[in-house]
Structure formats: structure tokens, C-alpha cells
Scaffold this motif. Structure first.
Motif, PDB file in Angstrom:
ATOM      1  N   ALA A  94      68.843  98.140  50.114  1.00 51.26           N
ATOM      2  CA  ALA A  94      68.257  96.830  50.390  1.00 51.26           C
ATOM      3  C   ALA A  94      69.350  95.773  50.506  1.00 51.26           C
ATOM      4  CB  ALA A  94      67.267  96.469  49.297  1.00 51.26           C
ATOM      5  N   SER A  95      70.407  95.936  49.749  1.00 54.73           N
ATOM      6  CA  SER A  95      71.472  94.946  49.802  1.00 54.73           C
ATOM      7  C   SER A  95      72.338  95.118  51.054  1.00 54.73           C
ATOM      8  CB  SER A  95      72.281  95.033  48.520  1.00 54.73           C
ATOM      9  OG  SER A  95      73.646  95.048  48.780  1.00 54.73           O
ATOM     10  N   LEU A  96      72.557  96.368  51.476  1.00 56.18           N
ATOM     11  CA  LEU A  96      73.389  96.620  52.667  1.00 56.18           C
ATOM     12  C   LEU A  96      72.605  96.389  53.945  1.00 56.18           C
ATOM     13  CD1 LEU A  96      75.069  99.898  51.430  1.00 56.18           C
ATOM     14  CD2 LEU A  96      76.240  97.729  51.834  1.00 56.18           C
ATOM     15  N   ILE A 122      66.264 103.315  58.080  1.00 58.49           N
ATOM     16  CA  ILE A 122      67.107 104.284  57.372  1.00 58.49           C
ATOM     17  C   ILE A 122      68.571 103.900  57.520  1.00 58.49           C
ATOM     18  CG2 ILE A 122      67.897 106.704  57.432  1.00 58.49           C
ATOM     19  CD1 ILE A 122      64.968 107.460  57.981  1.00 58.49           C
ATOM     20  N   LEU A 123      69.302 104.110  56.437  1.00 61.57           N
ATOM     21  CA  LEU A 123      70.705 103.740  56.384  1.00 61.57           C
ATOM     22  C   LEU A 123      71.557 104.960  56.077  1.00 61.57           C
ATOM     23  CD1 LEU A 123      72.309 100.779  54.545  1.00 61.57           C
ATOM     24  CD2 LEU A 123      72.736 103.043  53.622  1.00 61.57           C
ATOM     25  N   LEU A 124      72.696 105.064  56.759  1.00 60.77           N
ATOM     26  CA  LEU A 124      73.715 106.063  56.426  1.00 60.77           C
ATOM     27  C   LEU A 124      75.016 105.293  56.270  1.00 60.77           C
ATOM     28  CD1 LEU A 124      74.877 109.033  56.313  1.00 60.77           C
ATOM     29  CD2 LEU A 124      75.272 108.776  58.772  1.00 60.77           C
ATOM     30  N   GLY A 125      75.761 105.576  55.205  1.00 64.38           N
ATOM     31  CA  GLY A 125      77.015 104.854  55.043  1.00 64.38           C
ATOM     32  C   GLY A 125      78.011 105.671  54.260  1.00 64.38           C
ATOM     33  N   ILE A 126      79.245 105.155  54.250  1.00 64.20           N
ATOM     34  CA  ILE A 126      80.247 105.733  53.374  1.00 64.20           C
ATOM     35  C   ILE A 126      79.897 105.248  51.968  1.00 64.20           C
ATOM     36  CG2 ILE A 126      82.707 105.835  52.808  1.00 64.20           C
ATOM     37  CD1 ILE A 126      81.971 107.206  55.492  1.00 64.20           C
ATOM     38  N   GLY A 127      79.697 106.186  51.063  1.00 57.96           N
ATOM     39  CA  GLY A 127      79.096 105.854  49.770  1.00 57.96           C
ATOM     40  C   GLY A 127      80.095 105.711  48.649  1.00 57.96           C
ATOM     41  N   GLY A 128      79.611 105.970  47.452  1.00 58.39           N
ATOM     42  CA  GLY A 128      80.444 105.815  46.274  1.00 58.39           C
ATOM     43  C   GLY A 128      80.282 104.425  45.689  1.00 58.39           C
ATOM     44  N   SER A 170      82.226 101.846  45.818  1.00 65.65           N
ATOM     45  CA  SER A 170      82.707 100.691  46.585  1.00 65.65           C
ATOM     46  C   SER A 170      81.864 100.443  47.841  1.00 65.65           C
ATOM     47  CB  SER A 170      84.172 100.895  46.975  1.00 65.65           C
ATOM     48  OG  SER A 170      84.322 102.119  47.643  1.00 65.65           O
ATOM     49  N   VAL A 171      80.689 101.058  47.883  1.00 63.75           N
ATOM     50  CA  VAL A 171      79.867 100.987  49.089  1.00 63.75           C
ATOM     51  C   VAL A 171      79.591  99.544  49.524  1.00 63.75           C
ATOM     52  CG1 VAL A 171      77.815 101.324  47.635  1.00 63.75           C
ATOM     53  CG2 VAL A 171      77.646 101.696  50.057  1.00 63.75           C
ATOM     54  N   GLU A 172      79.388  98.652  48.557  1.00 61.37           N
ATOM     55  CA  GLU A 172      79.045  97.283  48.938  1.00 61.37           C
ATOM     56  C   GLU A 172      80.270  96.460  49.313  1.00 61.37           C
ATOM     57  OE1 GLU A 172      76.053  95.283  46.767  1.00 61.37           O
ATOM     58  OE2 GLU A 172      74.883  97.096  46.438  1.00 61.37           O
ATOM     59  N   ILE A 173      81.452  96.985  49.006  1.00 62.82           N
ATOM     60  CA  ILE A 173      82.670  96.255  49.408  1.00 62.82           C
ATOM     61  C   ILE A 173      82.956  96.514  50.882  1.00 62.82           C
ATOM     62  CG2 ILE A 173      85.160  96.048  49.055  1.00 62.82           C
ATOM     63  CD1 ILE A 173      84.676  96.840  46.134  1.00 62.82           C
TER      64      ILE A 173
END
Lengths: 456, 232
Positions: free
Chosen positions: A256-258, B127-133, B135-138
Motif C-alpha cells: 500500500a505504501s509503494l 499487483i506489485l512486484l519489486g526488489i524486496g527485503g 530496504s524495499v521502501e528506500i
């Protein structure tokens, strides 16, 4: 719900004329349509009488004919009754200019309008809007004709939640020579909203490109909109505001934040092959390019033709920055170019990519260079940077080069400085449906627009 | 697929507003979404037994309806090497509010991705795909799509991550099992479409991807607070 009487009315009434105030929105709308548009336009005020020698009718029921469109510009409180009168009089559609509804906290009053219209399958635009401007058809904007800057008739339909943005876009379209099919300000969009307009415009023969200024969708409305846009067969371009608004609710998950409101909006548009313009300038550039080439989808191998090394270099930087390629031309193509250009520039012209024909180039050199590129499979779009102050360039070069495009079908995009003295050169392109940008940057934006429409 | 056990879990979790991690993993399993071997131990003896079955080292996480963010209360640890380390962890977290046991789980390895979903007001399930871990929000290196996902959506999502090189054998690492990741995303999309009327968001973070496949090492399902209507 058939929107044809709204977009192509053959007769209209304006309800709420003032007998004392010439600047009243209803009076402005009545005058401009009466004097400048081909449809009969009847003014209505319960007091009756005459205004500027024209009869004023006391009610919608008194008109000599049933009208396709009623423009309503009366106090908010009486709009529901006026709407009912229109329906009972056999009016086919309405544009409600009046404000004082949801935007002023009067949500129930607005919902009353929606319920009346739904019950009678009656289309209306607004309330709190400018309504429709369609060149040579109708104009319900309450702006005096002499104050408006009106683009010519053309293939771009513009839908805007904001009347101010719409009028401002029209100024820019007119300046850049972009023609429009219709411009619609939808205001509070109480009934007819973006998805219905998209459906109508997708089928509208005059419209080649659909451009929208959108502030936001209601719950799940975006879902319906993007699917219609993907399947509509015409380029759809969106300019969004409210990109920076933070989610109002505490965010309890990474997702939700991203996936903020705007990030989702932008990604979902791209997923469905809808172009998003970053600002008004991009909107105008995209509209101009895509109204000329609504079917074209290039990979993005750009051939640049100029008579200045600096122009070519700036254009290459902008192309690469936009993810477009500027591939070096093959030796064979360069040899053909060398043979085709004037002997006087053969030793000084640069014939790789960008092509620099130099300040000594003649008209025929531009025609030959564009012609060679147009026939080559090495590039799929030609970017032409014109320096019209050079002595070898005549004012009908635009029209000559446009013919090369028409013969070969290869998209051509030109940059010409937009000043009055070069107008004939510019029109030579634009009237032959070749887009002309007023800066190198805009020309590259136009080129980028042709690579759009690949749903990802 | 949406079976009775999934529906029962959702029903039982509604009051607390979210699905406990062991239950969330049961839901993932119902859609063929793999996680490392794991077991929900209700007492220390059971935890030690499960750890022996899984084999050390293991990860351990507190299970409590009062603890959504486990790391904020030191309720999660990885790389426990033996019974005494696991006992120590168990005893420490057993004092946390509404303690309901510990999830003992095998250690996964690979590139850390995040797979998530939320109900967007304007577009419905996305739907979201991302580099995780952590530090994901950085870095915010994510790809978003409106659900349901098509096969084309899935491939372009993976390709548009700036960190996609990490998945393709960066600096000598093995290329991840792309087919497994694609299948994971498509099945996840199916889950999201089924749960859409009930959910607010889902986070699978991290999803470990390696040449051996993809394993959901953590899963959090937040349920919606009010009724929502999701058009197909």
C-alpha cells in the motif's frame, strides 16, 4: 444513452437568458450560437419579450420545434424542475452550466439531477461546466467569441474535468496548429463521465485522437475506463493532476505504501497502452503527432535531417534520453545520399545520422535526404529540423517534403521556429498532415508519441 | 483455488482484521504458492520437534493476533542453529501479548523480491512486484499492474525492474528460475481476484527466488474493514 444530440445538435435552446445583463452566461451562449453557428438557437426566459430584436420564449414548451440540446444556465435550486420540463418537452439532451451543486456541498441537489436523468434515459453534461465546443457545430462556452482562441477543426477530441484547463489547452492547440473535433468540459460529471464519453468518441468519425484531463475516478471507474481505452482503437492521451496527494489512510503494508494512488494510475495507464502526458506541453505535442499518425506504431529508429550540427546533436541527446535510437546509416545508404545531394555540399555535408546538410544546402537537398530515408528500412521515422532563415530554403518546402511522406507513408516530424514569417512553411507541413513542433524538444516528444500504444 | 479451508480462515480472521502468518501460508498453499517448510508450534516441545524435522538452521517467528509487525517487537529471528537458541527465542516471545505459539520455518535463499496486492479505489485489485527485503521502501524499485495479470504482464513486470539484472545471474550468481517466478505471479493473481472482495492488501516480503524456484518466506493478508464491490 445516445450522446449524438449532445455532440451534434441540429437545434438548441438556451434557458435562463437575462433581460438586463449582456454578460450573463446564457446571453453569451445564445448570441454566439445565433450569430455564428448553423443551428437554430432559441432563448428562454419566463418573462418573454425580445432581446436584441430576437424573440424570447417563455418556456421550453413554447418553442417552434423540439430541440436536440438545451443549455441550462439558471439558479441551482430550480435546475431539477427545468430538467424535468426539458424532458417533458421532448428535448434530447442537456448541458447544465449552473454551479452550486456538489462543488458547493449540495450533493443531494446534484443527485436529484442524476436520478431524474437516469429515470428518463436523458443525457446531460455537468453541472458546473462549460459544456461543449465543436468547431462549426456548436459552442456552449460562456466566453465571448472575440475573447476565445479557437483551434481549427481537426481530429483531436478533448475531455476535461476543468473548464479552465480546457480553454487553456485550446489556446495551445490553436497556437500549435492542432485541430479539434470537439472539446468537452464535464464539470461535476454527475451523469455523463469519462467512460461514456470514451465510448462515444471511439465511434465518432470526426475524432482520431482522444485526450483527457483527469483529476480522478470514482470507485472502480478507472478499471472500466482503461479497458475501454485499450479496446477503443484510437490513441488515448491522459493528463493527470493530483499526482502528489498522499494517501489519507494510515498505510499498514509495504504494498500500500509503494503503490500510491498516482503510481498505480500511471502504471495501469501504461499497462493498457494509454499515453500519459507529463504536462500541458507534452499533451499538445502528443495530440499533434498522434492526430497526424493515429495508426502508426514505430519501433523508434530515428533518422535526423538538419542543416546545423548543433541542432542534430541536441536532437540526438533528446532522442536517446527518451529511449529512441538514432542508428548510424549504412555505407550503402550514405553513398546513395552522397550521389543525391548537390555537388556544392558533397564535400562538407555529414551523411551518417544525424545528417547535417550544412547552411549551404538547397531545397532539393532536403527533398533528396528525406526521400532516401523514407525509402530505407534502416529507420522508421524522420525528424526534420528546419532552419528557415537559410538562403537556400523557400517557403513551399514544407508542402514538397510532405508529399514525400505521403508517397512513402514513412512518418515525418518537423521542427520549424513558430514565428509569423515562417507560417507558409509551417502550414505546408500541417495542412498536409505532417506535425510541426516549435522546439527540438517538442519534436522529439512527438516522435516518442509514435512509439506509444504498445500495451505492456 | 478458493476452497473451504481458505474461506474458514478468512471468516475466523475477520474479527482481528488480518490473517496470521501460518494461516496466510495455508491460503498461499491452496493456490500452489510455495513457502519454505514450516510448522506452527503451540509449545516449546513441539517447536523443538518441528525444528528437528525441518533441520537446523531455522527461522522462528512469534504468532500473535496482537503482533502485526513482528520485527518491531523482536518477534522474528533467522539462522537459529540449535535447540538452545530456539528455546531461548521461544521463551522470550512467549511473554508477548496474545501469544499463540511460534512458527518454525526452514531457511530460504536467493534474491529477495516483494510480491503484493492492494485494492485500489479507482482501479480495484492491483499487483506489485519489486526488489524486496528491508530496504524495499528506500529504493522503491517496483512494477505495478491492474489484476488479473496476463502472461505478458508478468514478463514485462519482471523486465521493467531496475534490479532485474539481479535475477539474471548478476556477479556469478545462478540465474533464477524465471518460469517459477512467472507461475508464482499468475497464481498469485488468481488468489488476489478471489480474495478481492475480502482483502485490503497482501504482502509477500520477502519472496526468495533462486535457480531452485520461489519461496514465500513471509506473508501478511490485511482484510478489508467495510464491504467493497469489485467488478470483474
Amino acid at each position: 444513452m445516445d450522446l449524438t444530440p449532445l455532440f451534434l445538435p441540429k437545434s438548441m435552446a438556451v434557458i435562463g437568458l437575462s433581460l438586463s445583463n449582456d454578460h450573463h452566461p446564457a446571453n453569451v451562449i445564445h448570441s454566439k450560437n445565433l450569430l455564428r453557428y448553423p443551428l437554430p438557437c432559441y432563448g428562454i426566459n419566463p418573462k418573454g419579450g425580445t432581446l436584441n430584436g430576437e424573440p424570447i420564449y417563455t418556456s421550453i414548451h413554447e418553442l417552434p420545434q423540439q430541440v436536440d440540446l438545451a443549455v441550462i444556465a439558471v439558479r441551482a435550486e430550480i435546475v431539477p424542475q427545468v430538467l424535468k420540463d426539458c424532458i417533458s418537452a421532448g428535448v434530447k439532451s442537456s448541458i447544465i452550466i449552473s454551479g452550486g451543486f456538489a462543488e458547493a456541498g449540495k450533493i443531494e441537489l446534484q443527485e436529484e439531477l442524476t436520478s431524474i436523468a437516469i429515470a428518463h434515459d436523458f443525457p446531460f453534461i455537468g453541472p458546473n461546466c462549460l459544456g461543449l465546443y465543436s468547431p462549426d457545430v456548436v459552442d456552449t462556452f460562456f466566453l465571448p467569441a472575440e475573447r476565445m482562441v479557437q483551434p481549427r477543426q481537426g481530429g483531436v477530441a478533448v475531455v476535461s474535468q476543468s473548464g479552465g484547463i480546457l480553454v487553456d489547452l485550446l489556446v495551445k492547440f490553436a497556437t500549435e496548429g492542432v485541430g479539434i473535433s470537439s472539446a468537452i468540459s464535464i464539470g461535476n460529471k454527475a451523469l455523463v463521465r469519462e467512460p461514456q464519453l470514451l465510448e462515444f468518441l471511439a465511434a465518432d468519425e470526426r475524432t482520431r485522437v482522444i485526450a483527457l484531463y483527469i483529476e480522478g475516478f470514482s470507485q472502480n471507474e478507472g478499471r472500466a475506463f482503461v479497458r475501454l481505452a485499450r479496446d477503443c482503437g484510437k490513441p488515448v492521451i491522459v493528463l493527470k493532476s493530483g499526482k502528489t496527494r498522499e494517501g489519507s489512510r494510515a498505510v499498514s503494508s509495504h504494498t500500500a505504501s509503494l503503490a500510491g494512488d498516482y503510481q498505480v494510475f500511471s502504471a495501469v495507464l501504461r499497462q493498457h497502452g494509454i499515453m500519459e502526458a507529463a504536462n500541458e506541453h507534452e499533451m499538445v505535442s502528443f495530440c499533434e503527432a498522434l492526430s497526424c499518425y493515429p495508426e502508426t506504431r514505430i519501433e523508434g529508429r530515428i533518422g535526423i535531417v538538419s542543416s546545423s550540427g548543433g541542432h542534430g546533436a541536441l536532437a540526438v541527446d533528446a532522442c536517446i534520453g527518451s529511449g529512441l535510437k538514432v542508428p548510424p546509416l549504412s555505407d550503402q545508404l550514405q553513398t546513395q545520399l552522397q550521389l543525391a545531394i548537390s555537388p556544392s555540399i558533397q564535400a562538407i555535408a555529414a551523411l551518417s545520422n544525424p545528417i547535417d546538410l550544412t547552411g549551404s544546402a538547397q531545397e532539393s537537398d532536403f527533398v533528396e535526404a528525406v526521400n532516401q530515408l523514407a525509402h530505407s528500412a534502416e529507420i522508421d521515422c524522420i525528424l526534420l529540423l528546419m532552419l528557415p532563415y537559410l538562403p537556400g530554403i523557400g517557403s513551399d518546402l514544407g508542402a514538397r517534403l510532405s508529399q514525400v511522406h505521403r508517397r512513402t507513408g514513412k512518418p515525418l516530424i518537423a521542427y520549424v521556429p513558430h514565428v509569423d514569417k515562417y507560417q507558409m512553411l509551417i502550414e505546408g507541413f500541417e495542412l498536409n498532415r505532417v506535425p510541426v513542433a516549435s522546439s527540438i524538444e517538442s519534436a522529439v516528444k512527438m516522435t516518442r508519441a509514435l512509439r506509444r500504444c504498445r500495451p505492456c | 483455488m478458493l476452497n473451504d479451508s481458505v474461506l474458514t480462515i478468512i471468516d475466523q480472521s475477520r474479527a482481528q482484521g488480518w490473517v496470521l502468518e501460518p494461516d496466510a501460508k495455508t491460503i498461499l498453499a491452496a493456490y500452489g504458492l510455495p513457502a519454505p517448510p514450516h510448522a506452527w508450534a503451540r509449545n516449546l516441545d513441539q517447536a523443538l520437534l518441528e525444528a528437528a524435522t525441518i533441520g537446523y538452521p531455522v527461522a522462528a517467528k512469534v504468532v500473535s493476533p496482537a503482533v502485526i509487525h513482528k520485527s518491531e517487537v523482536q518477534g522474528v529471528t533467522a539462522g537459529l542453529k540449535n535447540d538452545s537458541e530456539l528455546s531461548e527465542f521461544y521463551q522470550r516471545v512467549s511473554g508477548l501479548p496474545e501469544f499463540q505459539g511460534v512458527l518454525v520455518e526452514g531457511m530460504a535463499e536467493g534474491v529477495e523480491l516483494i510480491v503484493g496486492a492492494k485494492i485500489d479505489h479507482q482501479f480495484g485489485p492491483v499487483i506489485l512486484l519489486g526488489i524486496g527485503g528491508t530496504s524495499v521502501e528506500i529504493y522503491q524499485d517496483v512494477a505495478l499492474r491492474m489484476a488479473p495479470l496476463t502472461e505478458q504482464d508478468v514478463t514485462t513486470m519482471v523486465g521493467e525492474l531496475k534490479g532485474s539484472r539481479l535475477l539474471n545471474g548478476y556477479r556469478g550468481a545462478a540465474v533464477i528460475d524465471h518460469a517459477a517466478l512467472n507461475t508464482f505471479l499468475l497464481r498469485f493473481s488468481e488468489l488476489v481476484m478471489d480474495l478481492a472482495p475480502e482483502m485490503e492488501s497482501i504482502d509477500i516480503n520477502p519472496l526468495f527466488c533462486s535457480d531452485h524456484g520461489c519461496l514465500a518466506a513471509d506473508a501478511r493478508i490485511m482484510l478489508s474493514t467495510g464491504p467493497v464491490t469489485i467488478p470483474k
